[in-house]
Design an enzyme around this catalytic site. Structure first.
Site, mmCIF file in Angstrom:
data_model
loop_
_atom_site.group_PDB
_atom_site.id
_atom_site.type_symbol
_atom_site.label_atom_id
_atom_site.label_comp_id
_atom_site.label_asym_id
_atom_site.label_seq_id
_atom_site.Cartn_x
_atom_site.Cartn_y
_atom_site.Cartn_z
ATOM 1 N N TYR A 48 -0.591 6.608 -3.129
ATOM 2 C CA TYR A 48 -1.491 6.795 -4.068
ATOM 3 C C TYR A 48 -2.361 5.344 -4.568
ATOM 4 C CZ TYR A 48 0.201 11.377 -3.755
ATOM 5 O OH TYR A 48 0.664 12.526 -3.400
ATOM 6 N N ASP A 71 11.272 8.897 -10.224
ATOM 7 C CA ASP A 71 11.196 8.402 -8.678
ATOM 8 C C ASP A 71 11.990 7.015 -8.762
ATOM 9 O OD1 ASP A 71 10.586 8.137 -6.126
ATOM 10 O OD2 ASP A 71 8.560 7.712 -6.435
ATOM 11 N N GLU A 119 0.899 -1.249 0.109
ATOM 12 C CA GLU A 119 0.035 -0.009 -0.052
ATOM 13 C C GLU A 119 0.848 1.152 -0.076
ATOM 14 O OE1 GLU A 119 -3.252 0.088 2.874
ATOM 15 O OE2 GLU A 119 -3.493 2.003 2.514
HETATM 16 N N1 ATP Z 1 2.704 -5.091 -11.302
HETATM 17 C C1 ATP Z 1 2.918 -5.313 -9.786
HETATM 18 N N2 ATP Z 1 3.206 -6.567 -9.310
HETATM 19 C C2 ATP Z 1 3.520 -7.049 -8.193
HETATM 20 N N3 ATP Z 1 3.752 -6.028 -7.184
HETATM 21 C C3 ATP Z 1 3.666 -4.724 -7.706
HETATM 22 C C4 ATP Z 1 3.384 -4.396 -8.863
HETATM 23 N N4 ATP Z 1 3.031 -3.090 -8.905
HETATM 24 C C5 ATP Z 1 3.534 -2.631 -7.783
HETATM 25 N N5 ATP Z 1 3.595 -3.504 -7.065
HETATM 26 C C6 ATP Z 1 4.176 -3.486 -5.428
HETATM 27 O O1 ATP Z 1 3.157 -2.540 -4.869
HETATM 28 C C7 ATP Z 1 4.721 -1.576 -4.276
HETATM 29 C C8 ATP Z 1 3.857 -0.224 -4.529
HETATM 30 O O2 ATP Z 1 3.592 0.350 -5.772
HETATM 31 P P1 ATP Z 1 3.793 1.626 -6.549
HETATM 32 O O3 ATP Z 1 4.792 2.179 -6.022
HETATM 33 O O4 ATP Z 1 3.079 1.469 -7.879
HETATM 34 O O5 ATP Z 1 2.327 2.157 -5.494
HETATM 35 P P2 ATP Z 1 2.241 3.574 -4.917
HETATM 36 O O6 ATP Z 1 0.930 3.787 -4.105
HETATM 37 O O7 ATP Z 1 2.830 4.361 -5.970
HETATM 38 O O8 ATP Z 1 3.494 3.809 -3.871
HETATM 39 P P3 ATP Z 1 4.065 4.933 -3.225
HETATM 40 O O9 ATP Z 1 3.515 5.467 -2.128
HETATM 41 O O10 ATP Z 1 5.545 4.376 -2.972
HETATM 42 O O11 ATP Z 1 4.335 5.876 -4.383
HETATM 43 C C9 ATP Z 1 5.691 -1.907 -5.152
HETATM 44 O O12 ATP Z 1 6.588 -1.542 -4.458
HETATM 45 C C10 ATP Z 1 5.571 -3.271 -5.181
HETATM 46 O O13 ATP Z 1 6.125 -3.927 -4.317
#
Ligand code: ATP
Length: 728
Positions: free
Chosen positions: A393, A506, A390
């Site tokens: 965003y 990032d 989580e």
């Molecule tokens: N396609 C995927 N398959 C498996 N795990 C994923 C995938 N996409 C994202 N994740 C997992 O989810 C985590 C968070 O994804 P992401 O960075 O896209 O979310 P975020 O809400 O943008 O997070 P942040 O708050 O860091 O910006 C990643 O570090 C990864 O561990």
């Protein structure tokens, strides 16, 4: 993963300001009614979003009028005359993709384009004449060479004193007049001039595409300004009742009161059934057709969207007049945290707001608008397996497609903290990921919707690991040949992004995903931007601290692809040692750590260094570069070893002067990749047990010394991050 998270990091705030907050404030200025409503605290969430979306349209239409007036009536518009199936540029993938509408130039407010790497050239770019713009336009699609970045374009902020002293109106006028040519359009578009002088941008059928690079990686147009569509469209469908589709009766009733009811229909979408003439508005996809198209139909009124896009630069320029004009990054640090609202206001509430007020609000003209979400499958067609992570965003789940049995990752766009509509950060990410297709970039298969309008999920290929989590479980770091395999994939992905005018901004190990086939993919494009344009003054605060380039840490107003390359240097070092290279707790600490390892930079090795805003601070002068000590050629102490050429590459990635820092293309050709041990092939990369059932976030935050994760842990303890329902 986003750069910063809550509280402790400004990155998070930056995201907010860059995205919805700044965006929405500008929009609020468009309507006195809305100002009133806000003052009265009448901020019902759903209703507010719908209204805000409408105001966005109005404000932009007003902007457009003003701009048209100043711009001698020159107007940029788009048209989409063909069906979506032919315009995706990614072969068979195209029709399945949702189209986030056409976008000529994915510009930040304040962005102008530069195709040159030198400052002089940038200046001259700003002086580009209308005729040059016209030339680009008349040439239609650019030649392949023209599309590709030849120099290192720079993102910079226009805050020179001269500009600050100019009146808002003259700035607007200048900006409109002197706009340099935009970064190249995705190759699926054609530009042409229509008789009224407008620029028309339309998708190119594969058959029509004379561009030899028709195998463009760009699959679909990129359009960020679909906020209004995302909110309004389903309930505004002229053909399909929102109640039928989403069961959101309350919202439907509210919307009946609305005075502005644009016609929206899916036939305007590029994915509509090949017949999108105005006469076919209102077409509804039948049940059989829907799954085939199954991507979100997020197109919008193309004329509106491109006109709106063309407005953003001058708005951004106005925002330069805010209180952050002379921001000292060291001091601003606190201010950003404390005065978030005022700073955000200053970003947008300058003269342009007054201009809005002075100009009578134009009647919202009917536009060809589209319904977007009708083609999306429901998230109910997936079985939730477990939550993976989580972020700020999004919440990422592992899930199974009930029809195909395929295991996917579902990233749910978080809406609970959004007061102003669909988060622009998420739109950027969805757009970029839908637009780009590359083995080193995580693939978004489709977008699905939850049971109400606020639930949007990106369906991505599932990757078993992220590098950060993985390295925390590994006993030994990756070997040199494994690091080479990973670095090659990473560099390929970054080269692809930079060639397509996108900065990731990032890059860090938690945004690098690895599967058990040895494939590494970049994810989280929430901070990504098209570049070649000036950004707002605070945008130097991108990139998570540990991976942030020194020019950003020192408050540089200009930055370019080199910021991603610095991050890659940090990542390469981390892959070799299994430890973050520079794990600063604050920006100052981060710089201190960098300077201690690489030596304190000076004017000789980095011309222009002493003029950077952050250099006012007196740093201790470390004379020597101690990096080799961390990565010796041979080691008896367990330090990660690195050959001379490997060290040369690392040094070139971690070069202080961004102008001299190695590019992705040059790095790919570096001799380190050609010497033994050769890069391991993907098939022979080690596999690691997938920790499916584990929430990576929990695992990570319990271990990580990262202050960002620390913050998350606190939030978890406070119970802030709960989710409910099958998919949150
Ligand atoms: N396609 C995927 N398959 C498996 N795990 C994923 C995938 N996409 C994202 N994740 C997992 O989810 C985590 C968070 O994804 P992401 O960075 O896209 O979310 P975020 O809400 O943008 O997070 P942040 O708050 O860091 O910006 C990643 O570090 C990864 O561990």
């Amino acid at each position: 993963m986003a750069a910063g998270r809550h509280g402790g990091y400004r990155d998070n705030e930056i995201r907010d300001r860059e995205s919805k907050f700044e965006f929405s404030r500008r929009d609020f200025t468009a309507s006195k009614d809305d100002c009133e409503r806000i003052r009265n605290g009448n901020r019902d969430l759903e209703r507010g979003r719908v209204r805000d979306a409408r105001d966005i349209v109005r404000a932009r239409q007003k902007d457009t009028k003003e701009r048209e007036g100043m711009n001698g009536g020159n107007r940029v518009s788009t048209s989409r005359s063909d069906s979506g199936s032919s315009s995706g540029g990614a072969g068979s993938r195209g029709p399945k993709r949702c189209a986030f509408s056409v976008k000529a130039v994915d510009r930040e407010p304040g962005e102008l384009s530069s195709e040159s790497g030198s400052d002089d050239a940038i200046e001259s770019d700003l002086q580009v004449k209308d005729t040059e713009v016209q030339k680009v336009v008349e040439n239609g699609t650019r030649s392949p060479a023209g599309r590709k970045r030849k120099f290192s374009p720079i993102i910079w902020d226009r805050d020179d004193k001269k500009e600050a002293s100019r009146s808002a109106k003259s700035r607007i006028a200048t900006a409109v007049k002197d706009l340099p040519p935009p970064p190249p359009l995705p190759k699926v578009f054609r530009q042409s001039v229509i008789p009224d002088g407008s620029v028309q941008i339309s998708p190119i059928n594969n058959s029509q595409n004379e561009n030899p690079q028709s195998s463009s990686p760009v699959k679909s147009p990129v359009e960020l300004e679909v906020v209004d569509d995302l909110i309004e469209s389903p309930v505004r469908s002229s053909s399909v009742s929102p109640k039928q589709h989403w069961g959101n009766e309350q919202e439907a009733e509210q919307l009946e009161d609305d005075d502005y009811v644009p016609t929206r229909n899916i036939s305007s979408s590029r994915w509509a059934a090949g017949n999108n003439s105005p006469g076919n508005e209102g077409e509804i996809l039948d049940d059989e057709e829907m799954p085939k198209r199954r991507k979100m139909l997020l197109s919008k009124s193309v004329e509106t969207s491109v006109r709106n896009k063309s407005l953003t630069p001058e708005l951004g320029m106005l925002s330069r007049d805010g209180s952050d004009q002379d921001d000292d990054y060291m001091e601003v640090d606190g201010e950003h945290n404390q005065n978030d609202t005022s700073l955000s206001k200053s970003d947008t509430d300058s003269e342009d707001e007054d201009d809005y007020r002075q100009t009578p609000e134009p009647a919202a003209p009917p536009q060809r608008c589209v319904d977007m979400l009708q083609g999306c499958r429901s998230v109910d067609e997936f079985e939730r397996l477990n939550k993976i992570d989580e972020g700020t965003y999004g919440v990422v789940y592992r899930a199974k497609d009930k029809k195909t049995g395929e295991v996917v990752a579902l990233k749910k766009v978080k809406m609970e903290k959004e007061r102003e509509g669909f988060p622009l950060t998420s739109l950027r990410e969805i757009n970029i990921l839908l637009s780009f297709h590359h083995p080193s970039i995580v693939d978004v298969k489709e977008v699905v919707v939850g049971s109400n309008l606020d639930s949007i999920f990106m369906v991505m290929e599932y990757m078993e690991h992220d590098l950060k989590g993985l390295m925390e479980t590994m006993k030994q770091p990756f070997s040199q040949s494994e690091v080479k395999c990973l670095m090659l994939q990473l560099l390929e992905g970054i080269k692809y992004l930079h060639d397509n005018w996108v900065l990731h901004r990032d890059l860090k190990t938690s945004n690098l995903l690895l599967n058990n086939r040895g494939e590494m993919k970049i994810c989280d494009f929430g901070l990504a931007r098209q570049y070649g344009s000036p950004l707002k003054p605070y945008t130097h605060l991108v990139v998570t601290l540990w991976y942030r380039a020194p020019e950003l840490l020192l408050g540089a107003k200009q930055y370019s692809t080199a910021i991603d390359m610095w991050s890659l240097g940090c990542i390469m070092a981390e892959l070799l040692s299994k430890e973050p290279l520079f794990n600063g707790k604050t920006e100052f600490d981060q710089l201190d750590k960098i300077f201690r390892t690489l030596g304190t930079p000076n004017e000789t090795i980095w011309p222009g260094f002493s003029k950077l805003p952050g250099v006012k601070v007196n740093f201790v002068k470390h004379q020597y570069n101690l990096l080799r000590k961390k990565f010796p050629a041979t080691s008896f102490t367990g330090s990660p070893v690195l050959s001379d050429s490997g060290f040369d590459l690392l040094n070139k990635l971690l070069t202080y002067d961004p102008e001299k820092r190695i590019t992705a293309e040059a790095a790919l050709n570096h001799e380190w990749f050609h010497e033994v041990p050769l890069p391991k092939s993907k098939e022979f990369m080690p596999t690691f047990p997938a920790q499916h059932a584990q929430d990576r976030r929990m695992r990570r935050i319990m271990k990580s010394p990262d202050p960002v994760e620390e913050q998350r842990r606190k939030e978890l303890q406070q119970g802030e991050l709960g989710t409910g329902g099958v998919f949150g």
